[in-house]
Design an enzyme around this catalytic site. Structure first.
Site, mmCIF file in Angstrom:
data_model
loop_
_atom_site.group_PDB
_atom_site.id
_atom_site.type_symbol
_atom_site.label_atom_id
_atom_site.label_comp_id
_atom_site.label_asym_id
_atom_site.label_seq_id
_atom_site.Cartn_x
_atom_site.Cartn_y
_atom_site.Cartn_z
ATOM 1 N N GLU A 104 5.355 12.192 48.548
ATOM 2 C CA GLU A 104 6.427 11.484 49.247
ATOM 3 C C GLU A 104 6.206 9.977 49.245
ATOM 4 O OE1 GLU A 104 6.653 12.304 53.462
ATOM 5 O OE2 GLU A 104 8.111 10.702 53.771
ATOM 6 N N TYR B 5 26.241 -7.756 43.641
ATOM 7 C CA TYR B 5 26.088 -9.218 43.618
ATOM 8 C C TYR B 5 27.174 -9.940 42.820
ATOM 9 C CZ TYR B 5 21.846 -9.442 46.322
ATOM 10 O OH TYR B 5 20.953 -9.387 47.352
ATOM 11 N N ASP C 94 4.856 14.166 54.499
ATOM 12 C CA ASP C 94 4.418 14.108 55.902
ATOM 13 C C ASP C 94 4.928 15.340 56.643
ATOM 14 O OD1 ASP C 94 3.155 11.664 55.676
ATOM 15 O OD2 ASP C 94 4.906 10.491 56.357
#
Lengths: 513, 396
Positions: free
Chosen positions: B224, B138, B277
């Site tokens: 996760e 930025y 997963d």
């Protein structure tokens, strides 16, 4: 063919001369005996034409300027011709020579070669630092298109089809974009040059100006897409050394930006329009003048009749030039911005460092007395070491970088120029042309499959051949043999390819690491 | 420990304890007492000197009329990566480098941006202040273009100077969370207790600065996804399985979360498990914790925990638990490409059970999220699945 042009003029009557030079009032008073056609076949053929002029100062001055302009314009496309212009008034003789021998040229076709030295087209001093600019123009040759003859001229025997071939260039070509706006709108002037068959200038008469059709150039060129607005100017001052355009325009940004002052910045877009016979030269030399006269009178209506194809051809050519300029400007802008970031970052570290030995070594390396001088010298050093590869726009001074392989492959294209002609001043300029050099041919072959606008230009005749050469070589035979590149030209062609490739790399997004 | 809440009976952790013993034995046999290879943080003066050397080299090149260039290790080439079972993915000592030239249209911008960030780092180090990668972006977002460019350049600089990012005074905002049986003191003296129960603590941004870590945890569970992590917190999993620690990196882990997991392993040698997963991206995330990523392989010693085990969700569990097909999701083309890419990685050869699980996934062409277990019951994960896996050694 060039000799034919000589011959044509030699055999012209006063009326015919007047049709070629509409504003010229002098009478052709004689052609000396030793200027016969029999001598024309030799390599150097001097001939003389003597005119009687009205001694009224105003008429005399106009006549002189008209003929000088005519001669200058001829030499721009017939660089092998040298005119000795002598004026004897009341026994006082003044002499002026018109000729561009040994200047770089771009061979077009049928012996016509465009002189690419930019000093003939724009005044150099007005462009500030001359080192920033290339001394040559880099024309883009457009597609030739067949011109349709209006119904009211159908009875006129034109000895074959006529074609129009546009060529365009920006002048001057930037070598260094650092202080430029780098926008297409930095084009501030447009000059149009009209040439008839054999490269004889088409001169407009005050009574029947052939340039009427060009009054509004948007008739042929869409300026809106470049956010430009083009208005004709009456900047046709005969009294200057530059080759005078047939039409001159001021180009302004239509985005509300202030129009740029052509005297201080901005480029001039040169547009050359060559009208020629489609299939070679008419058998009768006198036909040339007849057709030339016809064109002087009716060019506007002929171009209007073929509006669509003429528009396509001109637009395509102008697009090529402006797009190149736009891309080059973008690339250079990016380069300049990056260099400033690099320089400021280094200066920030050096000035912010508390290590005196580090600062001393840095300043000493660039022989800078203080940090301010260090910053200046650092920027200069960066520019000097990094600028070379980005000079894709102008390859004139980069011969030394060519690899032997490139040279060899380029040499395979040579087969027409006479041996021992090193062609050191040859010019190169056409991206489309040079792409074809890869396959070892320099001939300009316009194929419908290759031509981006082919679908909109259905009656495209076989194109002229184009090649690159110096102007000092011997004349070719009358047959329109394809011209060839000389080794010097091909070096630059290969450089051009290299630079176009650099440009592509530069413009393509960098792969993520 | 006084702060440890009541958990299962001691016998519950028998298999876990044996696993820990086995891990320690492996470490000893690999090289005696496991060495904590925490890379020494470079001092500020060393970083400043390194940057000054780079600047000096550039100026010397320019003075010789030569275009300067940066030589950077190629972090995106597998040719530069070697796999060591005890470390994970590391850069080879003499790796292929690439040049970021100042006279190339392709790289001039990157050359300039590297210098820009180097000058910013120089100032940060000089003033002993810290900035995040986001802060740097930025400062001139138009110049940098996007955050990824900044992130890559910072990693390149870290790799080029051979110093960890922290030493460059560039920190990343931690997105990870930690909960469970852990207490520590942060660099500024703040005492942190993660045994809060239903709330988690943000992973600190200065992992190197934390000290006095205390835990009795029998295992560390890396989760996760944040949603699963929160669900386990809601189900009071840390209390039920006490003493234990849970960490989530909320997807692909940031540097601090990885550093924390590494620090906990190096400090306590507590068995570490992952709950991801049953899809290629879950496996990828697990691999980042265990073996590291290619792009950060130059800092593998600080970041990888090869002792990590895959607890769930295993593709084979789906069949074993009779998860109905409509709770599964077909693999997309992208999933299949990712799976193929993982199967070709060097570490898969020493993980035959992982390979088998991935082959099951490839054969079934189906994947599943952890939430698929809610089909069996809403708290099946915390009440049955994980306790059973932990108790009976259901990891690979």
């Amino acid at each position: 063919l060039i000799q034919t042009a000589y011959s044509t003029l030699l055999h012209s009557s006063h009326t015919e001369i007047q049709s070629v030079l509409p504003r010229f009032s002098a009478k052709l008073s004689g052609i000396p005996e030793d200027s016969s056609c029999s001598q024309l076949m030799s390599a150097v053929t001097p001939f003389q034409m003597i005119f009687e002029v009205d001694e009224k100062p105003r008429t005399l001055m106009t006549d002189c300027l008209v003929i000088k302009h005519f001669l200058h314009k001829i030499t721009m496309v017939h660089p092998k011709i040298r005119f000795n212009f002598s004026l004897k008034v009341n026994g006082i003789l003044s002499k002026e020579i018109f000729g561009v021998e040994n200047e770089p040229t771009l061979n077009l076709w049928n012996g016509i070669a465009l002189v690419v030295n930019s000093q003939h087209y724009v005044s150099r001093p007005k462009f500030g630092t001359t080192e920033s600019y290339c001394s040559r123009i880099h024309p883009v040759l457009g597609h030739p298109v067949t011109l349709s003859i209006p119904d009211d001229m159908i009875g006129v025997d034109l000895s074959g089809e006529l074609t129009l071939t546009p060529a365009a260039a920006l002048c001057p070509t930037l070598k260094d974009f650092s202080n430029q706006l780098n926008r297409i709108s930095s084009v501030s002037q447009l000059y149009i040059f009209l040439y008839g068959p054999l490269g004889l200038p088409l001169m407009s008469s005050p009574e029947q100006p052939i340039t009427t059709v060009f009054k509004d150039t948007s008739y042929f060129i869409d300026w809106k897409k470049y956010h430009l607005h083009v208005v004709p100017t009456l900047d046709l001052n005969l009294d200057r050394d530059l080759v005078l355009p047939d039409m001159s325009y001021q180009v302004e940004s239509s985005e509300g930006a202030q129009s740029q002052n052509a005297d201080t910045q901005g480029h001039t877009l040169l547009l050359f329009l060559f009208v020629d016979f489609h299939s070679g030269f008419p058998a009768q030399q006198m036909e040339v003048l007849r057709v030339h006269t016809l064109l002087t009178t009716h060019l506007g209506s002929i171009l209007a009749e073929s509006h669509s194809v003429v528009q396509d051809a001109i637009q395509f050519t102008v697009d090529q030039v402006l797009e190149q300029h736009h891309q080059a400007a973008k690339a250079h802008q990016k380069l300049q911005a990056s260099l400033w970031v690099a320089v400021n970052s280094i200066v920030s570290v050096v000035t912010g460092s508390t290590c005196s030995s580090f600062r001393a070594v840095c300043l000493q390396a660039l022989q800078a007395a203080d940090t301010q001088e260090f910053g200046t010298k650092l920027h200069k050093a960066f520019q000097e070491t990094t600028q070379h590869p980005f000079l894709y726009h102008c390859s004139c001074e980069m011969k030394q970088y060519l690899t032997p392989e490139k040279k060899d492959s380029a040499q395979s294209t040579e087969d027409a120029y006479e041996e021992g002609n090193p062609a050191p001043r040859a010019e190169t300029c056409w991206p489309e042309e040079n792409k074809r050099l890869k396959s070892g041919r320099l001939h300009r072959v316009v194929e419908t499959t290759h031509a981006p606008h082919s679908s909109r230009a259905p009656r495209r005749p076989e194109p002229p051949t184009a090649s690159l050469s110096p102007s000092g070589e011997k004349a070719h035979s009358k047959a329109p043999a394809p011209s060839r590149a000389s080794p010097g030209n091909r070096l630059q062609d290969a450089l051009w390819l290299q630079e176009v490739s650099n440009l592509s790399e530069w413009l393509s997004p960098s792969p993520r690491p | 420990m006084a702060f440890a809440p009541m958990g299962p009976e001691a016998s519950f952790f028998e298999v876990l304890d044996r696993h820990r013993t086995s891990l320690l034995a492996d470490l000893r046999s690999a090289g005696g007492e496991p060495a904590t290879r925490e890379t020494r943080l470079a001092s500020s003066s060393e970083v400043l000197a390194s940057i000054e050397n780079i600047i000096q080299d550039i100026i010397t090149s320019l003075a010789r009329n030569e275009a300067p260039a940066f030589t950077i290790d190629n972090r995106s080439s597998w040719e530069n990566i070697k796999f060591d079972d005890s470390v994970g993915l590391q850069m080879v000592p003499h790796c292929i480098t690439r040049k970021v030239k100042s006279d190339s249209p392709k790289s001039i911008q990157k050359f300039a941006l590297i210098l820009k960030i180097l000058s910013m780092i120089y100032k940060l180090v000089q003033s002993n202040t810290y900035a995040t990668k986001r802060d740097i972006y930025y400062t001139d977002s138009q110049l940098f273009g996007n955050q990824t460019i900044v992130d890559n350049i910072i990693s390149d600089i870290s790799c080029m100077l051979k110093v960890p990012r922290r030493s460059l005074h560039i920190i990343s905002t931690s997105k990870g969370l930690i909960a469970g049986n852990l207490r520590y003191i942060e660099e500024d003296g703040t005492k942190v207790n993660c045994t809060g129960g239903a709330t988690a603590v943000a992973v600190p941004s200065n992992i190197q600065g934390i000290r006095n870590l205390i835990t009795d945890a029998k295992f560390l569970l890396i989760v996760e996804k944040d949603a699963t992590f929160q669900r386990l917190l809601d189900d009071n999993f840390c209390k039920k399985m006490s003493p234990c620690i849970m960490v989530t990196g909320k997807g692909v882990p940031d540097l601090n979360t990885r550093l924390l997991v590494k620090k906990l392993w190096d400090t306590f040698r507590t068995p570490v498990f992952t709950l991801v997963d049953a899809d290629p991206y879950g496996i990828e995330i697990m691999c980042i914790y265990k073996y590291g990523s290619m792009s950060m392989s130059f800092e593998a010693h600080n970041l990888t925990v090869p002792a990590i085990r895959w607890l769930g969700l295993l593709p084979s569990d789906l069949k074993r638990l009779n998860i109905p097909k409509d709770s599964l999701i077909p693999l997309t083309k992208r999933d299949q490409m990712k799976l193929d890419s993982i199967l070709q990685r060097p570490y898969v050869t020493c993980q035959p059970f992982w390979r088998k699980e991935m082959e099951i996934m490839a054969d079934s062409k189906m994947k599943a999220e952890i939430q698929a277990l809610t089909f069996l019951s809403s708290d099946y994960l915390s009440r049955v699945y994980l306790p059973n896996k932990l108790r009976f050694g259901g990891w690979i």
